[in-house]
Write an enzyme that holds these catalytic residues in place. Structure first.
Site, PDB file in Angstrom:
ATOM      1  N   ASP A  47       0.842  -1.206   0.000  1.00  0.00           N
ATOM      2  CA  ASP A  47       0.000   0.000   0.000  1.00  0.00           C
ATOM      3  C   ASP A  47       0.877   1.256   0.000  1.00  0.00           C
ATOM      4  OD1 ASP A  47       0.902  -0.053   2.604  1.00  0.00           O
ATOM      5  OD2 ASP A  47      -1.075   0.219   3.522  1.00  0.00           O
ATOM      6  N   SER A  48       2.215   1.073   0.024  1.00  0.00           N
ATOM      7  CA  SER A  48       3.137   2.186  -0.242  1.00  0.00           C
ATOM      8  C   SER A  48       2.853   2.754  -1.635  1.00  0.00           C
ATOM      9  CB  SER A  48       4.591   1.730  -0.131  1.00  0.00           C
ATOM     10  OG  SER A  48       4.808   0.535  -0.858  1.00  0.00           O
ATOM     11  N   ASP A  86      -1.200  -6.239  -0.564  1.00  0.00           N
ATOM     12  CA  ASP A  86      -1.346  -5.561   0.729  1.00  0.00           C
ATOM     13  C   ASP A  86      -2.792  -5.140   0.938  1.00  0.00           C
ATOM     14  OD1 ASP A  86      -0.079  -4.764   3.027  1.00  0.00           O
ATOM     15  OD2 ASP A  86       0.999  -3.085   2.116  1.00  0.00           O
ATOM     16  N   GLU A 184       8.824  -4.070  10.762  1.00  0.00           N
ATOM     17  CA  GLU A 184       9.234  -2.765  10.239  1.00  0.00           C
ATOM     18  C   GLU A 184       9.605  -1.826  11.378  1.00  0.00           C
ATOM     19  OE1 GLU A 184       6.555  -0.967   7.416  1.00  0.00           O
ATOM     20  OE2 GLU A 184       7.715   0.886   7.331  1.00  0.00           O
TER      21      GLU A 184
HETATM   22  O1  KIV Z   1       3.488  -1.132   1.597  1.00  0.00           O
HETATM   23  C1  KIV Z   1       4.666  -1.479   1.699  1.00  0.00           C
HETATM   24  O2  KIV Z   1       5.516  -1.182   0.848  1.00  0.00           O
HETATM   25  C2  KIV Z   1       5.035  -2.245   2.876  1.00  0.00           C
HETATM   26  C3  KIV Z   1       6.482  -2.549   3.078  1.00  0.00           C
HETATM   27  C4  KIV Z   1       7.193  -1.352   3.561  1.00  0.00           C
HETATM   28  C5  KIV Z   1       6.683  -3.710   3.968  1.00  0.00           C
HETATM   29  O3  KIV Z   1       4.201  -2.591   3.650  1.00  0.00           O
END
Ligand code: KIV
Length: 287
Positions: A47-48, A86, A184
């Site tokens: 979700d980044s 995610d 994290e």
């Molecule tokens: O959304 C993402 O990129 C993440 C990673 C930082 C683990 O959850």
């Protein structure tokens, strides 16, 4: 080489002699092809996405539809790495039925597993998803969807009670059926304690070298995102810099008439040029 599977990932503990797992985020087909050709083990459609692709300030803005759209783009490449979708904020917080439906939307878009953030309080939702035969990756420590509750993106688990709570949460996720856990933003000593405490692999980001694997965000790793560099990011390329230089060179070539060249253009043959009355034109001579 055959597709990476959930059971294969579940068994990858470094203490039993496995190589560390390599996970990278990707959000589209070209990114997935790069990750595949680089030989990583897992692709996280994180979700980044919200921050590195869609331009939001935090991850709270993306929806299940956004995530499914990008999971689909990654999955259509049919990459060898396991694809993890995610679950965005609020997609697994309201009701068990909605949670399972939202997880299923990511699986139907092409993911082989889903990831969600949080510890013991997420156990009922994790159990429901696992019960629907959907593998779940946990995520503990600095959980970006809790940015407002945490008061910012802060390293977690520094105090004894917080470190112990992290270990309890990791046990709870393992017992609920998670096949791996992202850690994290936690001190490396604490990440080591969590990693030692569970039988499923831990995958660290800003959690030091003692996890069973590592994950980095695509745009950080490749230097596409250069506005902020958290301490834990190692840049393996400077693609933003190279991209800007390449586009500036292109702009200069267009403005000075150097692009496109004769070789980069299509031409009529003599007959076609003559039919247009272009006798003796450059096009008719050099088709
Ligand atoms: O959304 C993402 O990129 C993440 C990673 C930082 C683990 O959850």
């Amino acid at each position: 080489m055959s597709k990476v599977t959930v059971p294969a990932v579940r068994g990858r503990k470094v203490r039993t002699g496995s190589d560390p797992l390599v996970m990278v985020t990707a959000y589209d087909a070209p990114g997935a092809r790069m990750a595949d050709e680089a030989g990583v083990d897992l692709i996280l459609v994180g979700d980044s996405l919200a921050m590195v692709v869609l331009g939001y300030d935090d991850t709270l803005q993306v929806t299940v539809a956004d995530m499914a759209h990008h999971v689909g783009a990654v999955a259509r490449v049919r990459p060898r790495p396991l694809v993890v979708g995610d679950m965005p904020w609020l997609s697994y917080h309201v009701s068990t039925a909605d949670t399972v439906r939202n997880a299923a939307a990511l699986i139907q878009a092409g993911a082989q597993s889903v990831k969600l953030e949080g510890g013991a309080k997420r156990v009922p939702m994790i159990e429901a998803i696992v019960d629907a035969e959907i593998p779940v990756m946990g995520h503990l420590g600095l959980t970006p969807q809790s940015v407002n509750a945490m008061g910012g993106y802060k390293v977690q688990g520094r105090e004894r009670s917080a470190a112990m709570a992290l270990i309890d949460d990791a046990h709870a996720l393992e017992e609920a059926g998670c096949f791996s856990i992202v850690l994290e933003g936690v001190p490396d000593e604490v990440a080591r304690m969590v990693t030692d405490a569970v039988s499923v692999p831990t995958i660290g980001i800003g959690a030091g070298p003692h996890c069973d694997g590592q994950v980095l965000v695509f745009h950080d790793l490749l230097g596409i995102e250069d506005r902020i560099t958290p301490k834990f990011v190692r840049r393996y390329a400077s693609l933003k810099e190279q991209g800007v230089a390449a586009m500036a060179a292109y702009a200069d070539d267009v403005r000075t008439g150097r692009f496109p060249s004769h070789e980069e253009s299509y031409h009529l043959n003599g007959t076609q040029a003559e039919a247009l009355g272009l006798y003796g034109s450059d096009a008719s001579r050099t088709a």
